[in-house]
Design a protein around this motif. Structure first.
Motif, PDB file in Angstrom:
ATOM      1  N   ASN A   1      18.903  14.949   3.914  1.00  0.00           N
ATOM      2  CA  ASN A   1      18.835  15.942   4.991  1.00  0.00           C
ATOM      3  C   ASN A   1      17.680  16.907   4.727  1.00  0.00           C
ATOM      4  N   PRO A   2      16.694  16.975   5.561  1.00  0.00           N
ATOM      5  CA  PRO A   2      16.561  16.170   6.782  1.00  0.00           C
ATOM      6  C   PRO A   2      16.412  14.686   6.463  1.00  0.00           C
ATOM      7  N   ARG A   3      16.730  13.887   7.466  1.00  0.00           N
ATOM      8  CA  ARG A   3      16.694  12.441   7.291  1.00  0.00           C
ATOM      9  C   ARG A   3      15.288  11.961   6.929  1.00  0.00           C
ATOM     10  N   GLY A   4      15.260  10.891   6.163  1.00  0.00           N
ATOM     11  CA  GLY A   4      13.985  10.262   5.853  1.00  0.00           C
ATOM     12  C   GLY A   4      13.573   9.329   6.983  1.00  0.00           C
ATOM     13  N   CYS A   5      12.602   8.508   6.722  1.00  0.00           N
ATOM     14  CA  CYS A   5      12.040   7.671   7.786  1.00  0.00           C
ATOM     15  C   CYS A   5      13.026   6.633   8.299  1.00  0.00           C
ATOM     16  N   TYR A   6      14.039   6.306   7.527  1.00  0.00           N
ATOM     17  CA  TYR A   6      15.024   5.325   7.992  1.00  0.00           C
ATOM     18  C   TYR A   6      16.100   5.982   8.864  1.00  0.00           C
ATOM     19  N   GLY A   7      16.157   7.288   8.821  1.00  0.00           N
ATOM     20  CA  GLY A   7      17.086   8.010   9.683  1.00  0.00           C
ATOM     21  C   GLY A   7      18.545   7.860   9.316  1.00  0.00           C
ATOM     22  N   ASP A   8      18.833   7.564   8.061  1.00  0.00           N
ATOM     23  CA  ASP A   8      20.230   7.390   7.671  1.00  0.00           C
ATOM     24  C   ASP A   8      20.500   8.117   6.355  1.00  0.00           C
TER      25      ASP A   8
ATOM     26  N   ASP B   1       0.851  -1.189   0.000  1.00  0.00           N
ATOM     27  CA  ASP B   1       0.000   0.000   0.000  1.00  0.00           C
ATOM     28  C   ASP B   1       0.884   1.236   0.000  1.00  0.00           C
ATOM     29  N   ASP B   2       0.279   2.321  -0.380  1.00  0.00           N
ATOM     30  CA  ASP B   2       1.053   3.524  -0.660  1.00  0.00           C
ATOM     31  C   ASP B   2       2.029   3.921   0.443  1.00  0.00           C
ATOM     32  N   GLY B   3       1.547   3.969   1.681  1.00  0.00           N
ATOM     33  CA  GLY B   3       2.430   4.404   2.746  1.00  0.00           C
ATOM     34  C   GLY B   3       2.723   5.889   2.672  1.00  0.00           C
ATOM     35  N   ASP B   4       3.672   6.300   3.472  1.00  0.00           N
ATOM     36  CA  ASP B   4       3.990   7.723   3.523  1.00  0.00           C
ATOM     37  C   ASP B   4       4.638   8.206   2.230  1.00  0.00           C
ATOM     38  N   TYR B   5       5.774   7.635   1.912  1.00  0.00           N
ATOM     39  CA  TYR B   5       6.417   8.031   0.662  1.00  0.00           C
ATOM     40  C   TYR B   5       7.391   6.971   0.191  1.00  0.00           C
ATOM     41  N   ASN B   6       7.419   6.826  -1.094  1.00  0.00           N
ATOM     42  CA  ASN B   6       8.349   5.922  -1.769  1.00  0.00           C
ATOM     43  C   ASN B   6       8.309   6.297  -3.235  1.00  0.00           C
ATOM     44  N   TYR B   7       9.287   5.876  -3.988  1.00  0.00           N
ATOM     45  CA  TYR B   7       9.310   6.356  -5.369  1.00  0.00           C
ATOM     46  C   TYR B   7       8.162   5.818  -6.226  1.00  0.00           C
ATOM     47  N   PRO B   8       7.690   4.566  -5.992  1.00  0.00           N
ATOM     48  CA  PRO B   8       6.576   4.110  -6.835  1.00  0.00           C
ATOM     49  C   PRO B   8       5.331   4.997  -6.743  1.00  0.00           C
ATOM     50  N   VAL B   9       5.080   5.548  -5.563  1.00  0.00           N
ATOM     51  CA  VAL B   9       3.904   6.419  -5.417  1.00  0.00           C
ATOM     52  C   VAL B   9       4.046   7.650  -6.310  1.00  0.00           C
ATOM     53  N   TYR B  10       5.219   8.275  -6.250  1.00  0.00           N
ATOM     54  CA  TYR B  10       5.443   9.467  -7.073  1.00  0.00           C
ATOM     55  C   TYR B  10       5.428   9.107  -8.560  1.00  0.00           C
ATOM     56  N   LEU B  11       6.066   7.981  -8.873  1.00  0.00           N
ATOM     57  CA  LEU B  11       6.142   7.579 -10.287  1.00  0.00           C
ATOM     58  C   LEU B  11       4.754   7.335 -10.854  1.00  0.00           C
TER      59      LEU B  11
ATOM     60  N   ASN C   1      14.976  10.995   1.812  1.00  0.00           N
ATOM     61  CA  ASN C   1      13.731  11.536   2.357  1.00  0.00           C
ATOM     62  C   ASN C   1      12.712  11.648   1.212  1.00  0.00           C
ATOM     63  N   SER C   2      11.617  12.296   1.472  1.00  0.00           N
ATOM     64  CA  SER C   2      10.556  12.362   0.453  1.00  0.00           C
ATOM     65  C   SER C   2      11.039  13.075  -0.809  1.00  0.00           C
ATOM     66  N   LYS C   3      11.890  14.096  -0.618  1.00  0.00           N
ATOM     67  CA  LYS C   3      12.442  14.785  -1.805  1.00  0.00           C
ATOM     68  C   LYS C   3      13.286  13.831  -2.636  1.00  0.00           C
ATOM     69  N   GLY C   4      14.048  13.017  -1.938  1.00  0.00           N
ATOM     70  CA  GLY C   4      14.913  12.069  -2.630  1.00  0.00           C
ATOM     71  C   GLY C   4      14.130  11.003  -3.382  1.00  0.00           C
ATOM     72  N   PHE C   5      13.094  10.491  -2.728  1.00  0.00           N
ATOM     73  CA  PHE C   5      12.265   9.483  -3.410  1.00  0.00           C
ATOM     74  C   PHE C   5      11.568  10.110  -4.622  1.00  0.00           C
ATOM     75  N   TYR C   6      11.183  11.372  -4.474  1.00  0.00           N
ATOM     76  CA  TYR C   6      10.554  12.078  -5.604  1.00  0.00           C
ATOM     77  C   TYR C   6      11.561  12.181  -6.757  1.00  0.00           C
ATOM     78  N   ALA C   7      12.792  12.532  -6.409  1.00  0.00           N
ATOM     79  CA  ALA C   7      13.827  12.652  -7.444  1.00  0.00           C
ATOM     80  C   ALA C   7      14.090  11.303  -8.111  1.00  0.00           C
ATOM     81  N   MET C   8      14.070  10.241  -7.329  1.00  0.00           N
ATOM     82  CA  MET C   8      14.240   8.901  -7.913  1.00  0.00           C
ATOM     83  C   MET C   8      13.137   8.612  -8.924  1.00  0.00           C
ATOM     84  N   ALA C   9      11.917   8.991  -8.554  1.00  0.00           N
ATOM     85  CA  ALA C   9      10.776   8.765  -9.462  1.00  0.00           C
ATOM     86  C   ALA C   9      10.963   9.531 -10.766  1.00  0.00           C
ATOM     87  N   VAL C  10      11.507  10.730 -10.660  1.00  0.00           N
ATOM     88  CA  VAL C  10      11.749  11.532 -11.867  1.00  0.00           C
ATOM     89  C   VAL C  10      12.751  10.821 -12.778  1.00  0.00           C
ATOM     90  N   VAL C  11      13.811  10.301 -12.175  1.00  0.00           N
ATOM     91  CA  VAL C  11      14.836   9.608 -12.971  1.00  0.00           C
ATOM     92  C   VAL C  11      14.234   8.375 -13.655  1.00  0.00           C
TER      93      VAL C  11
END
Lengths: 242, 287
Positions: free
Chosen positions: A198-205, A57-67, A210-220
């Protein structure tokens, strides 16, 4: 005379409208795609739950949701199914992929996106194993009549000792060798990885974005995924021109 | 049946714990630095009851990044109901990782790990005896890219090791044993092939035979190969139930006997280990 001119202009507009309408109707302007996102936690993303026919399920954020939102802009019925599994290595992925591809949920799939290898590197697995396993996955996907899309492994600033460069070189050469479309996530994201962690995503590493990063992955991914053939490319260019 | 060399890979588990409950800044920093590749040795596993009992002291080796010292190998044992103060076994400027340990009845504790520099990956070992810890030495394998080393000490107190090395394209499984003076020349554990052979594990069965298991690619998927040392040669294990048990020995197996429990105290990182048989958890202060 004046009314004749108006008549001609109106007639021209009507004919053009019918002509353009026909083109739009019979061309591939509107299409839908079904895409499987297969990978590890970088695909699974954050706070997902319930693995059903649509993957997680969608969850908070991940690249498939944005894609999915991106591909839906091209076709309202497009779906991106999240089949990411956190912590998975490529050898584990090789075994799980059969289950995903053979699932009755996934009878009609256009693309399978493959992003794995970061956990292999974490466990000090040799990059040659990643290359081998991704090659196996590509063959399995193609055997089902589905087109795979391969990705390089995203950066990991928490574990800079990882043999990331070597692994990504192998992945690029594998894509070239097998004629697979490559989404070079590493090259696209590395310059901005600080901002994507930065700020850290849900994994804290600094491995998981983070959500911006997953969004960028979806763009790629979206830019890499082949678009369906368009009957009148000149028209699409015209329509896409701002 | 005695199992040794059980590795528990914890770090991916830990970062999830911290991301969700993370208010312990110090612990978070420490845990990000840790490669918590823990090894439990000397665990008894009663095959029928599936229960676990401690035979002797539980040995634990792991790699961790300590302040100003880079990543090093540490050792602790669970003695008299508490973890001993960790001992730093390696003092390397290079990357050291994937430690494993085993001990016999002679009081010696053998520890092996991989060290990586610009020339490749090599196996190092040390042994604890009455005179203390031996200065770490490198095992000359004559092969590149030596990783994922496993170790077991048999009933004759002879240590055996198995690891992956790349002799051609992909990792293959090699093994060796201590001959009293040094390590025998490495021997490939299988026929030469063109697929990856990964994640070796060693164990002793109830008869005292050495068991060597690993994963290999066969007919479209990864399968576990298991063989036992009998009559001075390896014999393939075909019994499916035995294979299932040996699956638990494969590095990275999720159903490990010991699992990380939780960490607390913002000033001092403590690792709590919980036994899956419900024996509770006990703290191990890392630093």
């Amino acid at each position: 005379m004046q009314s004749m001119k108006i008549y001609k202009i109106t007639l021209t507009i009507c004919v053009l409208s019918i002509f353009l309408g026909g083109i739009l109707l019979f061309s591939d302007v509107g299409f839908s795609q079904t895409i499987i996102a297969f990978g590890d936690s970088l695909t699974e993303g954050c706070e997902v739950s319930i693995l059903g026919c649509d993957g997680w399920d969608d969850g908070d954020y991940n690249y498939p949701v944005y894609l999915e939102t991106f591909v839906n802009a091209n076709g309202p019925d497009s779906t991106v199914k999240n089949f990411g599994k956190g912590g998975e290595t490529t050898s584990e992925g090789v075994n799980r992929l059969d289950t995903v591809l053979n699932s009755s949920c996934n009878l009609k799939v256009d693309y399978v996106l493959l992003l794995q290898g970061t956990n292999d590197l974490f466990h000090h697995e040799d990059p040659s194993v990643i290359r081998f396993n991704l090659g196996v996955m590509i063959d399995k996907v193609r055997a089902k009549g589905i087109e795979p899309v391969l990705a390089t492994i995203t950066p990991d600033w928490d574990n800079t000792w990882k043999e990331l460069d070597k692994a990504n070189e192998y992945i690029r050469s594998l894509a070239s060798e097998k004629g697979v479309v490559l989404a070079d996530q590493y090259n696209a994201l590395a310059p901005y990885w600080y901002w994507y962690t930065n700020p850290r995503g849900c994994y804290g590493d600094q491995l998981h974005p983070n959500s911006k990063g997953f969004y960028a992955m979806a763009v790629v991914w979206f830019e890499a995924i082949p678009k369906p053939p368009v009957s009148f490319p000149w028209l699409m260019l015209l329509l896409d021109t701002p | 049946m005695r199992y040794c060399g059980l590795n528990i890979l914890l770090s991916s588990f830990f970062h999830k714990i911290y991301s969700r409950h993370g208010s312990f800044l110090f612990c978070t920093i420490v845990l990000m630095c840790l490669i918590l590749n823990l090894l439990l040795s000397q665990v008894l596993h009663a095959q029928k009851a599936e229960s676990i009992k401690q035979e002797q002291d539980t040995k634990l080796v792991w790699s961790a990044k300590n302040y100003g010292q880079g990543e090093q190998i540490y050792y602790s044992s669970f003695t008299k109901n508490k973890w001993t103060t960790p001992v730093q076994l390696s003092h390397s400027a290079d990357l050291v990782f994937q430690p494993a340990s085993s001990s016999g009845t002679d009081g010696k504790v053998w520890v092996v790990w991989s060290r990586q520099d610009k020339n490749g990956s090599f196996i190092q070992f040390t042994v604890y005896s009455a005179s203390g810890w031996l200065q770490p030495r490198q095992i000359n394998t004559g092969i590149d890219n030596n990783k994922a080393v496993a170790i077991i000490v048999d009933h004759d107190n002879t240590p055996w090791i198995a690891w992956t090395a790349i002799d051609d394209i992909y990792p293959e499984i090699f093994w060796s044993r201590w001959n009293g003076q040094g390590w025998d020349l490495p021997v490939r554990a299988h026929d030469k092939n063109k697929v990856p052979d990964i994640q070796p594990a060693l164990a002793l069965d109830e008869s005292g035979n050495i068991n060597l298991s690993w994963q290999t690619y066969l007919d479209g998927k990864y399968v576990i190969v298991s063989q036992v040392w009998k009559g001075q040669q390896w014999q393939t294990v075909s019994n499916e139930s035995e294979k299932i048990i040996r699956k638990k020995l494969i590095r990275g197996y999720k159903g490990s006997f010991l699992v990380p429990d939780f960490v607390e105290d913002s000033r001092k990182a403590s690792l709590f280990i919980k036994r899956t048989d419900g024996a509770g958890s006990l703290p191990l202060s890392l630093f």
